[in-house]
Motif scaffolding. Structure first.
Motif, mmCIF file in Angstrom:
data_model
loop_
_atom_site.group_PDB
_atom_site.id
_atom_site.type_symbol
_atom_site.label_atom_id
_atom_site.label_comp_id
_atom_site.label_asym_id
_atom_site.label_seq_id
_atom_site.Cartn_x
_atom_site.Cartn_y
_atom_site.Cartn_z
ATOM 1 N N LEU A 54 -10.442 -34.350 3.416
ATOM 2 C CA LEU A 54 -9.841 -33.816 4.440
ATOM 3 C C LEU A 54 -8.230 -34.117 4.537
ATOM 4 C CD1 LEU A 54 -9.917 -31.837 6.725
ATOM 5 C CD2 LEU A 54 -10.226 -33.975 8.288
ATOM 6 N N TRP A 55 -7.830 -35.288 4.323
ATOM 7 C CA TRP A 55 -6.544 -35.751 4.113
ATOM 8 C C TRP A 55 -5.903 -35.031 2.587
ATOM 9 C CZ3 TRP A 55 -3.290 -37.639 0.396
ATOM 10 C CH2 TRP A 55 -2.036 -38.130 0.678
ATOM 11 N N ARG A 56 -6.548 -34.990 1.668
ATOM 12 C CA ARG A 56 -6.086 -34.213 0.366
ATOM 13 C C ARG A 56 -5.908 -32.931 0.521
ATOM 14 N NH1 ARG A 56 -8.987 -37.216 -4.555
ATOM 15 N NH2 ARG A 56 -7.297 -36.105 -5.596
ATOM 16 N N ILE A 57 -6.910 -32.236 1.401
ATOM 17 C CA ILE A 57 -6.596 -30.565 1.506
ATOM 18 C C ILE A 57 -5.549 -30.432 2.507
ATOM 19 C CG2 ILE A 57 -7.703 -28.698 2.518
ATOM 20 C CD1 ILE A 57 -10.483 -30.003 1.886
ATOM 21 N N GLN A 58 -5.347 -31.385 3.567
ATOM 22 C CA GLN A 58 -4.082 -31.086 4.548
ATOM 23 C C GLN A 58 -2.898 -31.518 3.995
ATOM 24 O OE1 GLN A 58 -5.603 -33.554 7.767
ATOM 25 N NE2 GLN A 58 -6.591 -31.823 8.681
ATOM 26 N N ASN A 59 -2.995 -32.178 2.736
ATOM 27 C CA ASN A 59 -1.676 -32.724 2.271
ATOM 28 C C ASN A 59 -1.304 -32.095 0.942
ATOM 29 O OD1 ASN A 59 -0.320 -34.914 4.042
ATOM 30 N ND2 ASN A 59 -2.294 -35.160 4.276
ATOM 31 N N GLY A 60 -1.839 -30.763 0.796
ATOM 32 C CA GLY A 60 -1.440 -30.061 -0.376
ATOM 33 C C GLY A 60 -1.966 -30.339 -1.750
ATOM 34 N N GLU A 61 -2.942 -31.205 -1.905
ATOM 35 C CA GLU A 61 -3.588 -31.297 -2.928
ATOM 36 C C GLU A 61 -4.630 -30.314 -3.447
ATOM 37 O OE1 GLU A 61 -4.944 -35.357 -4.002
ATOM 38 O OE2 GLU A 61 -3.331 -36.207 -2.660
ATOM 39 N N ILE A 62 -4.570 -29.300 -2.946
ATOM 40 C CA ILE A 62 -5.485 -28.181 -3.473
ATOM 41 C C ILE A 62 -4.355 -27.031 -4.039
ATOM 42 C CG2 ILE A 62 -6.640 -25.818 -3.105
ATOM 43 C CD1 ILE A 62 -8.549 -28.400 -2.436
ATOM 44 N N PRO A 63 -4.435 -26.904 -5.379
ATOM 45 C CA PRO A 63 -3.528 -26.211 -6.290
ATOM 46 C C PRO A 63 -3.302 -24.795 -5.481
ATOM 47 C CG PRO A 63 -4.575 -27.222 -7.811
ATOM 48 C CD PRO A 63 -5.534 -27.515 -6.487
ATOM 49 N N GLU A 64 -2.120 -24.169 -5.582
ATOM 50 C CA GLU A 64 -2.005 -22.754 -5.144
ATOM 51 C C GLU A 64 -2.785 -21.825 -5.694
ATOM 52 O OE1 GLU A 64 -0.461 -21.384 -2.225
ATOM 53 O OE2 GLU A 64 -0.112 -23.552 -1.516
ATOM 54 N N ASN A 65 -2.875 -22.019 -7.168
ATOM 55 C CA ASN A 65 -3.675 -21.087 -7.906
ATOM 56 C C ASN A 65 -5.118 -21.107 -7.984
ATOM 57 O OD1 ASN A 65 -3.576 -23.238 -9.549
ATOM 58 N ND2 ASN A 65 -2.634 -22.314 -11.335
ATOM 59 N N LEU A 66 -5.602 -22.332 -7.416
ATOM 60 C CA LEU A 66 -7.151 -22.316 -7.477
ATOM 61 C C LEU A 66 -7.748 -21.483 -6.039
ATOM 62 C CD1 LEU A 66 -9.448 -24.031 -8.255
ATOM 63 C CD2 LEU A 66 -8.870 -25.632 -6.582
ATOM 64 N N ASN A 67 -8.152 -20.480 -6.756
ATOM 65 C CA ASN A 67 -8.896 -19.252 -5.561
ATOM 66 C C ASN A 67 -10.340 -19.032 -6.011
ATOM 67 O OD1 ASN A 67 -6.603 -19.134 -3.804
ATOM 68 N ND2 ASN A 67 -5.530 -18.164 -5.722
ATOM 69 N N PRO A 68 -11.058 -19.959 -6.187
ATOM 70 C CA PRO A 68 -12.666 -19.665 -6.226
ATOM 71 C C PRO A 68 -13.173 -18.584 -5.119
ATOM 72 C CG PRO A 68 -12.492 -21.957 -5.436
ATOM 73 C CD PRO A 68 -11.060 -21.541 -5.749
ATOM 74 N N ARG A 69 -14.089 -17.708 -5.603
ATOM 75 C CA ARG A 69 -14.636 -17.011 -4.331
ATOM 76 C C ARG A 69 -15.557 -17.857 -3.577
ATOM 77 N NH1 ARG A 69 -16.891 -11.948 -7.524
ATOM 78 N NH2 ARG A 69 -16.133 -12.858 -9.237
ATOM 79 N N VAL A 70 -16.131 -18.788 -4.386
ATOM 80 C CA VAL A 70 -17.294 -19.509 -3.494
ATOM 81 C C VAL A 70 -16.602 -20.941 -3.611
ATOM 82 C CG1 VAL A 70 -19.676 -20.241 -3.486
ATOM 83 C CG2 VAL A 70 -19.001 -17.780 -3.715
ATOM 84 N N TRP A 71 -16.784 -21.592 -2.330
ATOM 85 C CA TRP A 71 -16.411 -23.375 -2.463
ATOM 86 C C TRP A 71 -17.785 -23.829 -1.880
ATOM 87 C CZ3 TRP A 71 -11.437 -25.803 -2.365
ATOM 88 C CH2 TRP A 71 -10.607 -24.929 -2.463
ATOM 89 N N TRP A 72 -18.383 -24.729 -2.941
ATOM 90 C CA TRP A 72 -19.474 -25.456 -2.830
ATOM 91 C C TRP A 72 -19.131 -26.966 -2.242
ATOM 92 C CZ3 TRP A 72 -24.386 -22.908 -3.633
ATOM 93 C CH2 TRP A 72 -25.359 -23.656 -3.441
ATOM 94 N N ILE A 73 -19.584 -27.238 -0.994
ATOM 95 C CA ILE A 73 -19.409 -28.485 -0.573
ATOM 96 C C ILE A 73 -20.546 -29.383 -0.308
ATOM 97 C CG2 ILE A 73 -18.189 -29.642 1.598
ATOM 98 C CD1 ILE A 73 -16.581 -27.041 2.075
ATOM 99 N N LEU A 74 -20.092 -30.463 -0.944
ATOM 100 C CA LEU A 74 -21.357 -31.530 -1.108
ATOM 101 C C LEU A 74 -20.610 -32.870 -0.872
ATOM 102 C CD1 LEU A 74 -24.074 -32.874 -1.288
ATOM 103 C CD2 LEU A 74 -23.630 -32.624 -3.911
ATOM 104 N N ILE A 75 -20.399 -33.169 0.654
ATOM 105 C CA ILE A 75 -19.838 -34.448 1.018
ATOM 106 C C ILE A 75 -20.567 -35.002 2.170
ATOM 107 C CG2 ILE A 75 -17.466 -33.454 0.289
ATOM 108 C CD1 ILE A 75 -17.158 -32.901 3.235
ATOM 109 N N GLY A 76 -20.310 -36.187 2.379
ATOM 110 C CA GLY A 76 -20.705 -36.938 3.622
ATOM 111 C C GLY A 76 -21.800 -38.114 3.243
ATOM 112 N N THR A 77 -22.263 -38.000 2.045
ATOM 113 C CA THR A 77 -23.143 -39.248 1.976
ATOM 114 C C THR A 77 -22.731 -40.704 1.721
ATOM 115 O OG1 THR A 77 -25.381 -39.444 0.460
ATOM 116 C CG2 THR A 77 -23.414 -38.762 -0.877
ATOM 117 N N ASN A 78 -21.566 -40.597 1.202
ATOM 118 C CA ASN A 78 -20.846 -41.900 1.012
ATOM 119 C C ASN A 78 -20.420 -42.353 2.562
ATOM 120 O OD1 ASN A 78 -20.959 -41.906 -1.630
ATOM 121 N ND2 ASN A 78 -19.290 -41.154 -2.288
#
Length: 82
Positions: free
Chosen positions: A5-29
């Protein structure tokens, strides 16, 4: 989830990264790990509850929806781990 969440909110997703589908697999850790919201001064070793893990996943989904409103988001169920 908090680190992602911090990484997304602080601009670590490149502007040109635009997949049609985001597959999220988080939380187990986060399960069974000292919680972000635990009392640091407490001698108890509080663990992240299922509710806290789900709340973190929901926040990540909302943030992805905010930055990529036309993307489809798939949230994978938590997989077992050892």
């Amino acid at each position: 989830a908090p680190n992602l969440l911090w990484r997304i909110q602080n601009g670590e997703i490149p502007e040109n990264l635009n997949p049609r589908v985001w597959w999220i697999l988080i939380g187990t850790n986060d399960l069974g790990k000292p919680g972000h919201w635990s009392n640091v001064d407490s001698r108890e070793n509080k663990l992240c509850s299922e509710e806290v893990v789900v709340a973190g996943i929901v926040q990540v989904v909302k943030e992805v929806q905010r930055i990529r409103p036309y993307a489809m988001i798939v949230v994978n169920g938590l997989l077992p781990r050892s």
